[in-house]
Scaffold this motif. Structure first.
Motif, PDB file in Angstrom:
ATOM      1  N   ARG A 194       0.835  -1.212   0.000  1.00  0.00           N
ATOM      2  CA  ARG A 194       0.000   0.000   0.000  1.00  0.00           C
ATOM      3  C   ARG A 194       0.868   1.259   0.000  1.00  0.00           C
ATOM      4  N   ILE A 195       1.945   1.224   0.767  1.00  0.00           N
ATOM      5  CA  ILE A 195       2.854   2.373   0.803  1.00  0.00           C
ATOM      6  C   ILE A 195       3.521   2.534  -0.561  1.00  0.00           C
ATOM      7  N   ALA A 196       3.940   1.424  -1.166  1.00  0.00           N
ATOM      8  CA  ALA A 196       4.596   1.467  -2.477  1.00  0.00           C
ATOM      9  C   ALA A 196       3.663   2.074  -3.535  1.00  0.00           C
ATOM     10  N   GLU A 197       2.374   1.796  -3.440  1.00  0.00           N
ATOM     11  CA  GLU A 197       1.408   2.389  -4.378  1.00  0.00           C
ATOM     12  C   GLU A 197       1.409   3.909  -4.277  1.00  0.00           C
ATOM     13  N   GLN A 198       1.459   4.420  -3.054  1.00  0.00           N
ATOM     14  CA  GLN A 198       1.458   5.872  -2.863  1.00  0.00           C
ATOM     15  C   GLN A 198       2.762   6.502  -3.364  1.00  0.00           C
ATOM     16  N   VAL A 199       3.872   5.832  -3.106  1.00  0.00           N
ATOM     17  CA  VAL A 199       5.159   6.343  -3.604  1.00  0.00           C
ATOM     18  C   VAL A 199       5.139   6.376  -5.132  1.00  0.00           C
ATOM     19  N   ALA A 200       4.637   5.316  -5.748  1.00  0.00           N
ATOM     20  CA  ALA A 200       4.553   5.261  -7.215  1.00  0.00           C
ATOM     21  C   ALA A 200       3.652   6.367  -7.749  1.00  0.00           C
ATOM     22  N   ARG A 201       2.559   6.632  -7.071  1.00  0.00           N
ATOM     23  CA  ARG A 201       1.648   7.701  -7.506  1.00  0.00           C
ATOM     24  C   ARG A 201       2.345   9.059  -7.455  1.00  0.00           C
ATOM     25  N   LEU A 202       3.094   9.290  -6.393  1.00  0.00           N
ATOM     26  CA  LEU A 202       3.766  10.582  -6.229  1.00  0.00           C
ATOM     27  C   LEU A 202       4.951  10.752  -7.167  1.00  0.00           C
ATOM     28  N   ARG A 203       5.697   9.685  -7.379  1.00  0.00           N
ATOM     29  CA  ARG A 203       6.905   9.767  -8.205  1.00  0.00           C
ATOM     30  C   ARG A 203       6.662   9.468  -9.673  1.00  0.00           C
ATOM     31  N   GLY A 204       5.545   8.837  -9.968  1.00  0.00           N
ATOM     32  CA  GLY A 204       5.258   8.473 -11.347  1.00  0.00           C
ATOM     33  C   GLY A 204       5.957   7.196 -11.781  1.00  0.00           C
ATOM     34  N   ALA A 205       6.565   6.499 -10.858  1.00  0.00           N
ATOM     35  CA  ALA A 205       7.276   5.243 -11.141  1.00  0.00           C
ATOM     36  C   ALA A 205       7.290   4.418  -9.866  1.00  0.00           C
ATOM     37  N   PRO A 206       7.292   3.095 -10.005  1.00  0.00           N
ATOM     38  CA  PRO A 206       7.331   2.267  -8.794  1.00  0.00           C
ATOM     39  C   PRO A 206       8.643   2.453  -8.038  1.00  0.00           C
ATOM     40  N   PRO A 207       8.576   2.396  -6.705  1.00  0.00           N
ATOM     41  CA  PRO A 207       9.791   2.595  -5.915  1.00  0.00           C
ATOM     42  C   PRO A 207      10.688   1.365  -5.954  1.00  0.00           C
ATOM     43  N   ALA A 208      11.949   1.595  -5.741  1.00  0.00           N
ATOM     44  CA  ALA A 208      12.888   0.483  -5.591  1.00  0.00           C
ATOM     45  C   ALA A 208      12.629  -0.140  -4.235  1.00  0.00           C
ATOM     46  N   ARG A 209      12.557  -1.452  -4.206  1.00  0.00           N
ATOM     47  CA  ARG A 209      12.319  -2.156  -2.945  1.00  0.00           C
ATOM     48  C   ARG A 209      13.602  -2.828  -2.539  1.00  0.00           C
ATOM     49  N   HIS A 210      14.049  -2.562  -1.333  1.00  0.00           N
ATOM     50  CA  HIS A 210      15.299  -3.108  -0.815  1.00  0.00           C
ATOM     51  C   HIS A 210      15.006  -4.400  -0.071  1.00  0.00           C
ATOM     52  N   ALA A 211      15.602  -5.491  -0.509  1.00  0.00           N
ATOM     53  CA  ALA A 211      15.333  -6.792   0.102  1.00  0.00           C
ATOM     54  C   ALA A 211      16.275  -7.110   1.259  1.00  0.00           C
ATOM     55  N   GLY A 212      17.349  -6.352   1.412  1.00  0.00           N
ATOM     56  CA  GLY A 212      18.321  -6.644   2.466  1.00  0.00           C
ATOM     57  C   GLY A 212      17.794  -6.289   3.834  1.00  0.00           C
ATOM     58  N   LEU A 213      18.129  -7.113   4.809  1.00  0.00           N
ATOM     59  CA  LEU A 213      17.714  -6.866   6.185  1.00  0.00           C
ATOM     60  C   LEU A 213      18.896  -6.357   6.993  1.00  0.00           C
ATOM     61  N   THR A 214      18.627  -5.414   7.883  1.00  0.00           N
ATOM     62  CA  THR A 214      19.702  -4.863   8.712  1.00  0.00           C
ATOM     63  C   THR A 214      19.861  -5.636  10.009  1.00  0.00           C
ATOM     64  N   GLY A 215      18.871  -6.430  10.354  1.00  0.00           N
ATOM     65  CA  GLY A 215      18.926  -7.156  11.612  1.00  0.00           C
ATOM     66  C   GLY A 215      18.635  -6.277  12.811  1.00  0.00           C
ATOM     67  N   ALA A 216      18.035  -5.117  12.560  1.00  0.00           N
ATOM     68  CA  ALA A 216      17.720  -4.188  13.643  1.00  0.00           C
ATOM     69  C   ALA A 216      16.636  -4.768  14.547  1.00  0.00           C
ATOM     70  N   ASP A 217      16.641  -4.319  15.780  1.00  0.00           N
ATOM     71  CA  ASP A 217      15.644  -4.725  16.765  1.00  0.00           C
ATOM     72  C   ASP A 217      14.257  -4.290  16.277  1.00  0.00           C
ATOM     73  N   PRO A 218      13.255  -5.186  16.328  1.00  0.00           N
ATOM     74  CA  PRO A 218      11.911  -4.813  15.877  1.00  0.00           C
ATOM     75  C   PRO A 218      11.355  -3.583  16.591  1.00  0.00           C
TER      76      PRO A 218
END
Length: 128
Positions: free
Chosen positions: A54-78
């Motif tokens: 849902r967030i990606a849809e809004q970013v795409a609407r604002l930017r006119g292109a789908p956002p890059a999605r980062h698959a890497g995890l940082t291992g940060a505390d939830p």
């Protein structure tokens, strides 16, 4: 005491109006897309797929292109991720309200509620 300035300012350039300027709404669009893109990265890291989409849809609407999605995890505390997402959603809400973007404002408010609830459930509010 002071003499009036008789020469042209050294700060003005010939043709200063030749380059394009962005409108206030365009600047707010850029800010909002940036806050939502950062929220998207944190949401992806938390593994919240449907919410991230849902967030990606809004970013795409604002930017006119789908956002890059980062698959890497940082291992940060939830808990840290929920605190960060809460702050980012709050920033997005402020900008969305400034530009009267109802869809982005509703989404941001929903994300704030969800991250606040997640922190309450884990008894982590105010822990950072």
């Amino acid at each position: 005491m002071y003499e009036p300035i008789r020469a042209k300012s050294v700060h003005s350039t010939a043709g200063a109006t030749d380059f394009p300027h962005r409108s206030r709404e365009e600047e707010l669009d850029i800010q909002l897309a940036g806050h939502l893109a950062a929220l998207l990265a944190v949401t992806d890291e938390l593994g919240l797929g449907a919410e991230a989409d849902r967030i990606a849809e809004q970013v795409a609407r604002l930017r006119g292109a789908p956002p890059a999605r980062h698959a890497g995890l940082t291992g940060a505390d939830p808990a840290a991720l929920h605190h960060r997402a809460l702050a980012l959603a709050g920033r997005a809400l402020v900008v969305a309200a400034s530009r009267a973007d109802t869809a982005a404002a509703i989404l941001s408010a929903e994300r704030m509620d969800a991250h606040t609830a997640a922190l309450h459930d884990a008894h982590l509010v105010g822990a950072s």
